[in-house]
Design an enzyme around this catalytic site. Sequence first.
Site, short mmCIF file in Angstrom:
data_model
loop_
_atom_site.label_atom_id
_atom_site.label_comp_id
_atom_site.label_asym_id
_atom_site.label_seq_id
_atom_site.Cartn_x
_atom_site.Cartn_y
_atom_site.Cartn_z
CG HIS A 67 32.18 -22.45 17.72
ND1 HIS A 67 32.32 -21.84 18.92
CD2 HIS A 67 33.28 -22.93 17.26
CE1 HIS A 67 33.33 -21.72 19.17
NE2 HIS A 67 34.24 -22.32 18.17
CD GLU A 69 27.06 -24.04 20.26
OE1 GLU A 69 27.09 -24.84 21.34
OE2 GLU A 69 28.10 -23.64 19.52
CB CYS A 97 31.88 -19.67 22.81
SG CYS A 97 31.58 -19.09 21.11
CB CYS A 100 27.93 -19.50 19.95
SG CYS A 100 29.13 -20.28 18.71
#
Length: 169
Positions: A67, A69, A97, A100
Amino acid sequence: MTEPTDTTRTALPILDHEHYLRLAFKVAEAAKASGQHPFGAILVGGDGTVLMEQTNGYLPDRDMTGHAERLIATRGGIEYGPRFLASATLYTSAEPCAMCAGAAYWVGIGRVVYGLSEKRMKGLTGNHPENPTLDLPCELVFAAGQRKVEVVGPLLEDEAAAQHEGVWG
C-alpha cells in the site's frame, strides 16, 4: 526544542490540506495510469515541503502489503526518523487501513489527511480479491496507541472516489 514524549507532540503546522491532498490524488492517478491500483500518498514536512511521494506497490509481485501509505511510512521512517516526522503530515488518497495506520504510528508521523474513507472504499471494492477492504477507521488504530496522531478526513471524498471508477468492477 525538546524530544516529544509518548503522550505529547510538537505543534503541527497549519497547511492547505486540499492543496496537498490533490497532489496525493495526482500520484494516485499516475499509479492508475501505470497499471497499479489507484492509491497515492505524499509526505509533507512541517515547513510545507513535499518530502516524498509514493504510488501503490501491488505490482509486479502482487504484494498485498504494498500500500502507498505503508511504503511511504517505511521510507519516511528510515529517511527522517520519529523526531522529525512528529511535525510531518501524510496526505493519502484513501484512508489508511489498519496496517498502514500502524506503520504511520510506528514511524511517528504526526498527522494523517485522507480523501476516501475506508467505509466508502469497501463499498467501491466489495470483496475484490486484490483489495478486501477493512472497514476500520484509522482513528481507532491511532487511539489505541500511546502518542497522538491527528487525523483529518474524509476530505474531497468524491474526487478521491472518482479515481476508482472502473477499477474494481
